[in-house]
Design a protein around this motif. Sequence first.
Motif, PDB file in Angstrom:
ATOM      1  N   SER A 184       0.996  -1.244  -0.051  1.00  0.00           N
ATOM      2  CA  SER A 184      -0.073  -0.143   0.110  1.00  0.00           C
ATOM      3  C   SER A 184       0.810   1.143   0.111  1.00  0.00           C
ATOM      4  O   SER A 184       0.297   2.225  -0.315  1.00  0.00           O
ATOM      5  CB  SER A 184      -0.899   0.019   1.341  1.00  0.00           C
ATOM      6  OG  SER A 184      -0.092   0.245   2.389  1.00  0.00           O
ATOM      7  N   GLY A 185       2.206   0.992   0.410  1.00  0.00           N
ATOM      8  CA  GLY A 185       2.994   2.131   0.456  1.00  0.00           C
ATOM      9  C   GLY A 185       3.867   2.484  -0.910  1.00  0.00           C
ATOM     10  O   GLY A 185       4.223   3.502  -1.330  1.00  0.00           O
ATOM     11  N   ILE A 186       3.766   1.285  -1.557  1.00  0.00           N
ATOM     12  CA  ILE A 186       4.611   1.108  -2.787  1.00  0.00           C
ATOM     13  C   ILE A 186       3.759   1.678  -3.983  1.00  0.00           C
ATOM     14  O   ILE A 186       4.067   2.601  -4.959  1.00  0.00           O
ATOM     15  CB  ILE A 186       5.175  -0.180  -3.095  1.00  0.00           C
ATOM     16  CG1 ILE A 186       6.217  -0.315  -2.138  1.00  0.00           C
ATOM     17  CG2 ILE A 186       6.041  -0.155  -4.589  1.00  0.00           C
ATOM     18  CD1 ILE A 186       7.034  -1.686  -2.251  1.00  0.00           C
ATOM     19  N   VAL A 187       2.520   0.923  -4.158  1.00  0.00           N
ATOM     20  CA  VAL A 187       1.905   1.091  -5.575  1.00  0.00           C
ATOM     21  C   VAL A 187       1.256   2.230  -5.678  1.00  0.00           C
ATOM     22  O   VAL A 187       1.435   3.175  -6.830  1.00  0.00           O
ATOM     23  CB  VAL A 187       0.920  -0.206  -5.289  1.00  0.00           C
ATOM     24  CG1 VAL A 187      -0.218   0.067  -6.616  1.00  0.00           C
ATOM     25  CG2 VAL A 187       1.507  -1.519  -5.332  1.00  0.00           C
ATOM     26  N   PRO A 188       0.371   2.935  -4.826  1.00  0.00           N
ATOM     27  CA  PRO A 188       0.078   4.240  -4.890  1.00  0.00           C
ATOM     28  C   PRO A 188       1.211   5.317  -5.142  1.00  0.00           C
ATOM     29  O   PRO A 188       0.727   6.144  -6.060  1.00  0.00           O
ATOM     30  CB  PRO A 188      -0.754   4.552  -3.595  1.00  0.00           C
ATOM     31  CG  PRO A 188      -1.192   3.169  -2.985  1.00  0.00           C
ATOM     32  CD  PRO A 188       0.144   2.493  -3.440  1.00  0.00           C
TER      33      PRO A 188
ATOM     34  N   GLY B  55       9.505   5.479  -8.377  1.00  0.00           N
ATOM     35  CA  GLY B  55      10.024   4.739  -7.481  1.00  0.00           C
ATOM     36  C   GLY B  55      10.844   5.391  -6.367  1.00  0.00           C
ATOM     37  O   GLY B  55      10.754   5.090  -5.333  1.00  0.00           O
ATOM     38  N   ALA B  56      11.281   6.495  -6.869  1.00  0.00           N
ATOM     39  CA  ALA B  56      11.982   7.542  -5.674  1.00  0.00           C
ATOM     40  C   ALA B  56      10.908   7.837  -4.791  1.00  0.00           C
ATOM     41  O   ALA B  56      11.140   7.820  -3.510  1.00  0.00           O
ATOM     42  CB  ALA B  56      12.435   8.721  -6.353  1.00  0.00           C
ATOM     43  N   LEU B  57       9.528   8.210  -5.089  1.00  0.00           N
ATOM     44  CA  LEU B  57       8.321   8.520  -4.188  1.00  0.00           C
ATOM     45  C   LEU B  57       7.983   7.332  -3.538  1.00  0.00           C
ATOM     46  O   LEU B  57       7.333   7.653  -2.447  1.00  0.00           O
ATOM     47  CB  LEU B  57       7.388   9.280  -5.084  1.00  0.00           C
ATOM     48  CG  LEU B  57       7.734  10.712  -5.725  1.00  0.00           C
ATOM     49  CD1 LEU B  57       6.668  11.394  -6.427  1.00  0.00           C
ATOM     50  CD2 LEU B  57       8.479  11.430  -5.068  1.00  0.00           C
ATOM     51  N   SER B  58       8.157   6.105  -4.007  1.00  0.00           N
ATOM     52  CA  SER B  58       7.655   4.850  -3.026  1.00  0.00           C
ATOM     53  C   SER B  58       8.590   4.540  -1.971  1.00  0.00           C
ATOM     54  O   SER B  58       8.086   3.767  -1.010  1.00  0.00           O
ATOM     55  CB  SER B  58       7.630   3.909  -4.072  1.00  0.00           C
ATOM     56  OG  SER B  58       8.682   3.091  -4.548  1.00  0.00           O
ATOM     57  N   LEU B  59       9.680   5.288  -1.956  1.00  0.00           N
ATOM     58  CA  LEU B  59      10.574   4.769  -0.664  1.00  0.00           C
ATOM     59  C   LEU B  59      10.105   5.377   0.542  1.00  0.00           C
ATOM     60  O   LEU B  59       9.464   6.326   0.758  1.00  0.00           O
ATOM     61  CB  LEU B  59      12.044   5.639  -0.936  1.00  0.00           C
ATOM     62  CG  LEU B  59      12.856   4.629  -1.919  1.00  0.00           C
ATOM     63  CD1 LEU B  59      14.018   5.721  -2.569  1.00  0.00           C
ATOM     64  CD2 LEU B  59      13.515   3.511  -1.116  1.00  0.00           C
TER      65      LEU B  59
ATOM     66  N   ALA C 297       8.545  -0.948   5.989  1.00  0.00           N
ATOM     67  CA  ALA C 297       9.414  -0.071   5.318  1.00  0.00           C
ATOM     68  C   ALA C 297      10.424  -0.846   4.904  1.00  0.00           C
ATOM     69  O   ALA C 297      11.143  -0.319   3.620  1.00  0.00           O
ATOM     70  CB  ALA C 297      10.009   1.034   6.396  1.00  0.00           C
ATOM     71  N   SER C 298      11.193  -1.683   5.398  1.00  0.00           N
ATOM     72  CA  SER C 298      12.295  -2.594   4.936  1.00  0.00           C
ATOM     73  C   SER C 298      11.798  -3.381   3.554  1.00  0.00           C
ATOM     74  O   SER C 298      12.700  -3.319   2.462  1.00  0.00           O
ATOM     75  CB  SER C 298      12.692  -3.654   5.801  1.00  0.00           C
ATOM     76  OG  SER C 298      11.712  -4.635   6.235  1.00  0.00           O
ATOM     77  N   ILE C 299      10.728  -3.743   3.435  1.00  0.00           N
ATOM     78  CA  ILE C 299      10.156  -4.159   2.121  1.00  0.00           C
ATOM     79  C   ILE C 299      10.073  -3.220   1.125  1.00  0.00           C
ATOM     80  O   ILE C 299      10.448  -3.463   0.070  1.00  0.00           O
ATOM     81  CB  ILE C 299       8.633  -4.849   2.296  1.00  0.00           C
ATOM     82  CG1 ILE C 299       9.000  -6.163   3.458  1.00  0.00           C
ATOM     83  CG2 ILE C 299       8.120  -5.582   1.219  1.00  0.00           C
ATOM     84  CD1 ILE C 299       7.629  -6.706   3.728  1.00  0.00           C
ATOM     85  N   ASP C 300       9.602  -1.846   1.543  1.00  0.00           N
ATOM     86  CA  ASP C 300       9.266  -0.904   0.559  1.00  0.00           C
ATOM     87  C   ASP C 300      10.785  -0.439  -0.132  1.00  0.00           C
ATOM     88  O   ASP C 300      10.750  -0.378  -1.086  1.00  0.00           O
ATOM     89  CB  ASP C 300       8.937   0.435   1.299  1.00  0.00           C
ATOM     90  CG  ASP C 300       7.416   0.219   1.271  1.00  0.00           C
ATOM     91  OD1 ASP C 300       6.911  -0.545   0.793  1.00  0.00           O
ATOM     92  OD2 ASP C 300       6.853   1.061   1.661  1.00  0.00           O
ATOM     93  N   ASP C 301      11.820  -0.558   0.689  1.00  0.00           N
ATOM     94  CA  ASP C 301      13.286  -0.056   0.279  1.00  0.00           C
ATOM     95  C   ASP C 301      13.916  -1.140  -0.490  1.00  0.00           C
ATOM     96  O   ASP C 301      14.426  -0.854  -1.499  1.00  0.00           O
ATOM     97  CB  ASP C 301      14.030   0.387   1.448  1.00  0.00           C
ATOM     98  CG  ASP C 301      13.714   1.781   2.009  1.00  0.00           C
ATOM     99  OD1 ASP C 301      12.701   2.430   1.501  1.00  0.00           O
ATOM    100  OD2 ASP C 301      14.337   2.312   3.262  1.00  0.00           O
TER     101      ASP C 301
ATOM    102  N   GLY D 156       1.695   8.719   8.549  1.00  0.00           N
ATOM    103  CA  GLY D 156       2.460   9.964   8.713  1.00  0.00           C
ATOM    104  C   GLY D 156       3.879   9.199   8.647  1.00  0.00           C
ATOM    105  O   GLY D 156       4.908   9.760   8.327  1.00  0.00           O
ATOM    106  N   LEU D 157       3.900   8.255   9.523  1.00  0.00           N
ATOM    107  CA  LEU D 157       5.486   7.559   9.506  1.00  0.00           C
ATOM    108  C   LEU D 157       6.023   7.202   8.408  1.00  0.00           C
ATOM    109  O   LEU D 157       7.076   7.171   8.022  1.00  0.00           O
ATOM    110  CB  LEU D 157       5.411   6.421  10.735  1.00  0.00           C
ATOM    111  CG  LEU D 157       5.095   6.949  12.239  1.00  0.00           C
ATOM    112  CD1 LEU D 157       5.105   5.801  13.049  1.00  0.00           C
ATOM    113  CD2 LEU D 157       6.385   7.756  12.749  1.00  0.00           C
ATOM    114  N   MET D 158       5.176   6.369   7.686  1.00  0.00           N
ATOM    115  CA  MET D 158       5.677   5.908   6.350  1.00  0.00           C
ATOM    116  C   MET D 158       5.938   6.716   5.327  1.00  0.00           C
ATOM    117  O   MET D 158       6.515   6.566   4.312  1.00  0.00           O
ATOM    118  CB  MET D 158       4.559   4.778   5.803  1.00  0.00           C
ATOM    119  CG  MET D 158       4.420   3.621   6.706  1.00  0.00           C
ATOM    120  SD  MET D 158       5.803   2.412   6.682  1.00  0.00           S
ATOM    121  CE  MET D 158       5.670   1.636   5.169  1.00  0.00           C
ATOM    122  N   ASN D 159       5.521   8.334   5.453  1.00  0.00           N
ATOM    123  CA  ASN D 159       5.868   9.227   4.409  1.00  0.00           C
ATOM    124  C   ASN D 159       7.037   9.866   4.476  1.00  0.00           C
ATOM    125  O   ASN D 159       7.394  10.538   3.924  1.00  0.00           O
ATOM    126  CB  ASN D 159       4.732  10.134   4.642  1.00  0.00           C
ATOM    127  CG  ASN D 159       4.355  10.917   3.270  1.00  0.00           C
ATOM    128  OD1 ASN D 159       4.513  10.149   2.453  1.00  0.00           O
ATOM    129  ND2 ASN D 159       3.762  12.162   3.647  1.00  0.00           N
TER     130      ASN D 159
END
Length: 440
Positions: free
Chosen positions: A121-125, A157-161, A189-193, A369-372
């Motif tokens: 949900s943090g990566i795809v949108p 990709g940069a914004l999905s971090l 976050a570790s999966i996102d990065d 907020g944290l994931m942003n």
Amino acid sequence: MEAHILASATTDANLELVLDVLPALIVILIASGLCGWLARWVWQPRVLGEMVAGVLLGPTLFGWLFPDAQAAVFPHHVTPILYVISTIGLTLYMFLVGAGLDHGAGGERGGLHRPVVLAISGIVPALLLGGAVGFALWSQLSRDDVGRWLFAVFVGGALSLTAFPMLARILYERGLENSRLGRLSLLAASIDDAAAWCLLAVLSAVHLGGGTGPAVRTILLSLVFVAVALGVVRPLLRPLGRAVARAGDLNLGHTYLVLLVPLVAGWLTDWIGIYSVFGGFIAGLAMPRDAAFRRLVHDRMMNMVSVLLLPVFFTFSGLNTQLGGLGGGTMLLSFLAILAAAFAGKYFGCALAMRTLGFTPRESYAVGGLMNARGLMILIFINIGLAQGIITREVFSMLVLVAVLTTAAALPLYSAALPKRLEEEQRAPVPEPEKTAAAA
């Protein structure tokens, strides 16, 4: 005689190098300490102040106001040494995060289901919104030799971090690293990065003409590394945890081993093609789970790594950051579009996923907020893109500002959603599922 002269010249050069590096470290410590204190004074995490200090020590402010002084404090031949120190520091810090992460406590219901859902949900949108903005602004912002799709996917990709190290520092400073929301956010976050670095490997291979073969190799070797670290190395290290727990201290032999594991892991992941930070984190996850062991390792290493080594990492990144690329109405509107895509993709995407996982609205928006927070991980990402000619300096400057602003907004958004009273409840230990069932 010639050998004596050569040895003397080498000694003089080494001494001169030491005399150049030490002032740089002194300036870094003073600036990061001052900016860290100012950040806390305005209710921001100390780590944001340290990140800003690194940017200010670069050409953005220090080099602009006092170019001669900046060149004297950070001469070109010192930069490679700062890079080595910063890489070691970040690798060891993420090792401590992994070693301190009590991923067994409270046993997350569904195993990795929740972190994976939150990560997606943090990566795809963010990837889709950022890619759409990049696609629309390609003709205005991109280099001529970069295709529209490549540019769009890079921006997305940069914004999905999510800045894994930054998030970890925020959680540690508030004592939330082992809370339910803290563990979930860190794992997601570790999966996102990791996904973002795999994406960058593919984009780099395509842009540099190497094809997808090198990218596939990187992904496969990364999976093998994780499997070996957690499936083979972790069981071999369990006696270390028991020995340290019995002794109540880390002796020299234990310390050698504790330091050797993350450094070897970082070297291997760098060789594989992903940043050494992930090697350090996986090495931390492979460490024994004994509470006494984790406490001793944290107490012995965390202060030195956080106070000395991490600010060097921030400064090294800041030396490569130039915020002079924004100017004019078109550039400002482009920046606002990128910033809006970055914020909306992460914040609302993660908050919605948290609601579907059964969390309260306040918990959901707190994690959003944290994931942003993007922090220095996006700076590393875009530095690579700039070095490889995927983006221009103007786009680089915009993404640097996105990193600073979204990271600065993370803690206020979190605090607004989760006041202190509710945050204290998050610090309370979560009972393990089997104990809860037994009690019922």
